[in-house]
Design a protein around this motif. Structure first.
Motif, mmCIF file in Angstrom:
data_model
loop_
_atom_site.group_PDB
_atom_site.id
_atom_site.type_symbol
_atom_site.label_atom_id
_atom_site.label_comp_id
_atom_site.label_asym_id
_atom_site.label_seq_id
_atom_site.Cartn_x
_atom_site.Cartn_y
_atom_site.Cartn_z
ATOM 1 N N ARG A 1 33.710 40.554 40.711
ATOM 2 C CA ARG A 1 34.327 39.264 40.346
ATOM 3 C C ARG A 1 33.612 38.695 39.133
ATOM 4 N N ILE B 1 34.625 40.696 35.989
ATOM 5 C CA ILE B 1 36.011 40.419 35.579
ATOM 6 C C ILE B 1 36.144 39.005 35.007
ATOM 7 N N SER B 2 35.435 38.033 35.611
ATOM 8 C CA SER B 2 35.503 36.678 35.029
ATOM 9 C C SER B 2 34.900 36.657 33.633
ATOM 10 N N TRP C 1 34.854 39.131 31.491
ATOM 11 C CA TRP C 1 35.815 39.721 30.551
ATOM 12 C C TRP C 1 36.787 38.646 30.090
ATOM 13 N N GLY C 2 37.272 37.860 31.076
ATOM 14 C CA GLY C 2 38.211 36.798 30.735
ATOM 15 C C GLY C 2 37.594 35.824 29.734
ATOM 16 N N ALA D 1 35.131 36.480 27.749
ATOM 17 C CA ALA D 1 34.814 37.195 26.508
ATOM 18 C C ALA D 1 36.009 37.217 25.555
ATOM 19 N N THR D 2 37.228 37.237 26.120
ATOM 20 C CA THR D 2 38.401 37.285 25.246
ATOM 21 C C THR D 2 38.567 35.979 24.479
ATOM 22 N N GLN E 1 28.755 40.968 25.703
ATOM 23 C CA GLN E 1 29.404 42.008 26.505
ATOM 24 C C GLN E 1 29.609 43.258 25.676
ATOM 25 N N VAL F 1 39.425 46.393 38.780
ATOM 26 C CA VAL F 1 40.474 45.371 38.676
ATOM 27 C C VAL F 1 41.492 45.533 39.798
ATOM 28 N N ILE G 1 42.130 42.578 42.584
ATOM 29 C CA ILE G 1 43.270 41.660 42.527
ATOM 30 C C ILE G 1 44.590 42.272 42.983
ATOM 31 N N ARG H 1 44.760 40.170 25.888
ATOM 32 C CA ARG H 1 43.889 39.018 26.105
ATOM 33 C C ARG H 1 44.440 38.162 27.241
ATOM 34 N N ILE I 1 43.842 39.970 30.616
ATOM 35 C CA ILE I 1 42.430 39.966 31.015
ATOM 36 C C ILE I 1 41.978 38.565 31.419
ATOM 37 N N SER I 2 42.454 37.529 30.702
ATOM 38 C CA SER I 2 42.086 36.168 31.134
ATOM 39 C C SER I 2 42.673 35.856 32.502
ATOM 40 N N GLY J 1 40.579 37.251 35.216
ATOM 41 C CA GLY J 1 39.424 36.384 35.447
ATOM 42 C C GLY J 1 39.803 35.210 36.322
ATOM 43 N N THR K 1 40.431 36.077 40.071
ATOM 44 C CA THR K 1 39.288 36.278 40.964
ATOM 45 C C THR K 1 38.824 34.963 41.574
#
Lengths: 197, 197
Positions: A104, A107-108, A110-111, A113-114, A123, A169, A173, B104, B107-108, B111, B114
């Motif tokens: 988790r 993955i958060s 990554w979100g 980071a975008t 990252q 992922v 989810i 993007r 991926i968001s 995030g 989660t």
């Protein structure tokens, strides 16, 4: 005598606490206040180590990386050939609640980071290191003769990383998320395919 | 005569605008105000269609899904056997700026999923549908004799999805992110491996 404070050590301890907060309560729960409470110090002290809130998150990320780094080192040392690659994959997939919490966090991030250059930069460095580490496992399997030496080590490492991240992922989810057995089956099928090339 | 408003159509239009905002400016930019501005209506009108802010995000997600669904349908119809799977992968990887913006968004949302049950529930449904759609491509390649009929269609579909999602992550946040050529190379290597099993 002046009191000697090991600042790096203290920063690592606070990073570990930030990691705990995030894996238990989510990325939004890691605030100056919650971290100070958990560390039993003032928020001013936290600001000293983490001037911006992103620094708290990056500290937690560093801690997560250090955990994974240790798991990878252990597997590389303990197992031979392709088995090392299989075992490290088994060890990092979100197979239980604790590993799920770690995923988790990834993955958060990554979100974030975008949308956030500082987080992405951090990252991004982690990815470079990861590519190199996963390449070590592919190379080891090649050197043991378990995988063909004609395979491009780096591409196969990137491919394994992609499979792993995607599996994380899906497991976190997806509906009827992949359980431990299904995750291992996916990995075994993948590695079995690799040996035939 | 009463004015007839096609509510579903209007909701889809607003969802498309929310998608535009998010792919251009990020998930945090999709607010009642920004959406109302772009749609040229009142925020009250937006609230009518999207009672909670999450509903705006879910609308954008639905729009992204509808774009991908169309790409998949087109590839499944247009190409034969394994080539359909290759072409659909080529079509959805973050190979250019526009597709990158779409990644993007995905991926968001992962995030957010989660940490947010409503978003996770929605994404979870999307994953079930995706698994079924990717299975269609694996099955098509099996029926054409390009892939062995002994392969487990569903596992291979999940594996392709995992590879794709992980490739998206690497491309979006890795340093020296994978370019279009490297992404295709990874896919070709993977599919080549599949044909040998």
């Amino acid at each position: 005598m002046p009191r000697i404070v090991d600042h790096d050590k203290r920063r690592r301890e606070l990073s570990a606490l930030a990691y705990e907060i995030i894996t238990q309560k989510g990325i939004d729960a890691a605030t100056y206040r919650s971290l100070a409470e958990r560390a039993g110090c003032t928020t001013g002290m936290i600001v000293h180590y983490f001037p911006k809130r992103d620094d708290i998150l990056l500290g937690a990320l560093s801690h997560a990386e250090s955990i994974t780094r240790k798991v990878m080192d252990d597997c590389l040392e303990k197992y031979e050939g392709l088995e090392a690659l299989r075992q490290v994959l088994y060890a990092v997939i979100p197979a239980d609640r604790k590993l799920g919490a770690q995923w988790r966090l990834w993955i958060s991030f990554w979100g974030r980071a975008t949308a956030n250059d500082v987080v992405r930069e951090k990252q991004s460095g982690a990815y470079s290191e990861a590519t190199s580490r996963w390449s070590d496992f592919v190379r080891k399997a090649q050197q043991a003769g378990d995988l063909s030496s004609s395979l491009n080590t780096r591409i196969e490492a990137q491919s394994v990383m992609a499979l792993l991240d995607g599996l994380g992922v899906q497991s976190m989810i997806g509906k009827g998320a992949l359980n431990k057995k299904q995750q291992r089956q996916l990995i075994d099928t993948y590695l079995d395919g690799l040996t035939r090339r």
